[in-house]
Design a protein around this motif. Structure first.
Motif, PDB file in Angstrom:
ATOM      1  N   GLN A 188      38.843  39.665  34.961  1.00 24.33           N
ATOM      2  CA  GLN A 188      39.994  39.491  34.520  1.00 24.33           C
ATOM      3  C   GLN A 188      41.135  40.705  34.697  1.00 24.33           C
ATOM      4  OE1 GLN A 188      41.193  36.184  32.021  1.00 24.33           O
ATOM      5  NE2 GLN A 188      39.760  34.858  33.019  1.00 24.33           N
ATOM      6  N   THR A 189      40.348  41.866  34.695  1.00 20.26           N
ATOM      7  CA  THR A 189      41.109  43.133  35.179  1.00 20.26           C
ATOM      8  C   THR A 189      40.794  43.562  36.083  1.00 20.26           C
ATOM      9  OG1 THR A 189      40.025  44.479  33.440  1.00 20.26           O
ATOM     10  CG2 THR A 189      41.519  43.490  32.925  1.00 20.26           C
ATOM     11  N   ILE A 247      46.056  37.614  31.280  1.00 24.16           N
ATOM     12  CA  ILE A 247      46.129  38.967  31.594  1.00 24.16           C
ATOM     13  C   ILE A 247      46.791  40.055  31.878  1.00 24.16           C
ATOM     14  CG2 ILE A 247      46.167  39.019  34.347  1.00 24.16           C
ATOM     15  CD1 ILE A 247      44.974  35.647  33.724  1.00 24.16           C
ATOM     16  N   ARG A 259      46.130  42.259  29.985  1.00 25.90           N
ATOM     17  CA  ARG A 259      44.588  43.159  29.874  1.00 25.90           C
ATOM     18  C   ARG A 259      45.776  44.396  30.708  1.00 25.90           C
ATOM     19  NH1 ARG A 259      42.076  38.691  28.317  1.00 25.90           N
ATOM     20  NH2 ARG A 259      42.010  37.813  30.288  1.00 25.90           N
ATOM     21  N   ALA A 260      46.594  44.369  31.748  1.00 22.64           N
ATOM     22  CA  ALA A 260      46.678  45.300  32.858  1.00 22.64           C
ATOM     23  C   ALA A 260      47.504  45.758  32.268  1.00 22.64           C
ATOM     24  CB  ALA A 260      47.326  44.751  34.375  1.00 22.64           C
TER      25      ALA A 260
END
Length: 258
Positions: free
Chosen positions: A11-12, A230, A233-234
């Motif tokens: 998910q990154t 998401i 995390r980014a």
């Protein structure tokens, strides 16, 4: 296909690069092509029940409007901008009520301070919380304040009582409850509370939709949490197009493989 699987699992993009041993640009281009492929494969179908929400892209009130399939739990369309604030769901309605209580508190606090009465000093977060969320060390203090003749206490009680509106599963009972609650709010002589009561009255048909369709916000909240996780995390997305691609990639239910 393998890179797509790793991107989905991590998910990154950065995490996938580390595991697969490719550059950030290479991984991102895989993601972009996968989304373009998946969107091209989508066929127009009738969706029985849709959810519409607004997601802040960045500070400065830039929003994305996200349309989801309630039954599949997938994001079907993402558009930049928002035509109007969505206030039909419980969260937004209660947010308006909480803001109204805080306006009442601020106005009353100014008047009390002028009379050397500091009962409301430092109590903001007591009134914007639900009773069960008040810190244990301040519950006795809050119990005393709630039982006082403060206008803020009256506003808070009206706000808390409104929470019962979403407990009804029969439309008629919900309408009866709101009629009684609205009468109480309008008799309160608290203009911020009355303003929200009038707003709810204008939108009541939409607000009590769950009574007719037995819907909850569970799907919307789940998608919202996934999108925000998401994004965190980014470290955020500077480009709105990139953010839309990520939402489609992870939440669109698309056929992504070559």
């Amino acid at each position: 296909r393998f890179v797509i699987d790793v991107l989905q699992a991590c998910q990154t993009v950065k995490g996938a690069c580390t595991l697969v041993g490719i550059t950030w640009d290479q991984a991102w281009h895989v993601l972009e092509r996968a989304v373009a492929r998946g969107l091209a494969r989508k066929q127009a179908t009738a969706i029985a029940r849709i959810g519409v929400d607004e997601k802040a892209f960045r500070k400065g009130h830039r929003y994305l409007t996200i349309v989801s399939d309630v039954d599949r739990g997938t994001v079907e369309f993402v558009a930049e901008g928002a035509s109007s604030k969505i206030v039909f769901d419980r969260f937004h309605v209660m947010q308006h009520m909480t803001e109204a209580v805080d306006i009442v508190r601020r106005r009353e606090n100014r008047l009390l301070i002028a009379e050397n009465d500091d009962r409301l000093k430092g109590t903001k977060y007591l009134w914007i919380s639900s009773k069960e969320n008040v810190h244990p060390k301040r519950r006795a203090e809050f119990r005393f304040l709630r039982g006082s003749d403060l206008k803020t206490a009256r506003a808070w009680a009206i706000k808390e009582n409104l929470r019962h509106l979403w407990s009804f599963r029969v439309e008629g009972w919900a309408r009866r409850f709101f009629s009684q609650w609205s009468s109480w709010a309008m008799r309160s002589r608290l203009e911020p509370i009355k303003a929200v009561a009038r707003m709810i009255d204008r939108r009541l048909d939409n607000i009590i939709t769950p009574c007719r369709h037995q819907l909850t916000n569970a799907v919307a909240e789940g998608l919202n949490s996934k999108i925000m996780a998401i994004k965190r995390r980014a470290g955020g997305y500077r480009n709105v197009g990139n953010f839309k691609n990520v939402i489609y990639f992870y939440c669109g239910g698309l056929r992504l493989y070559p």
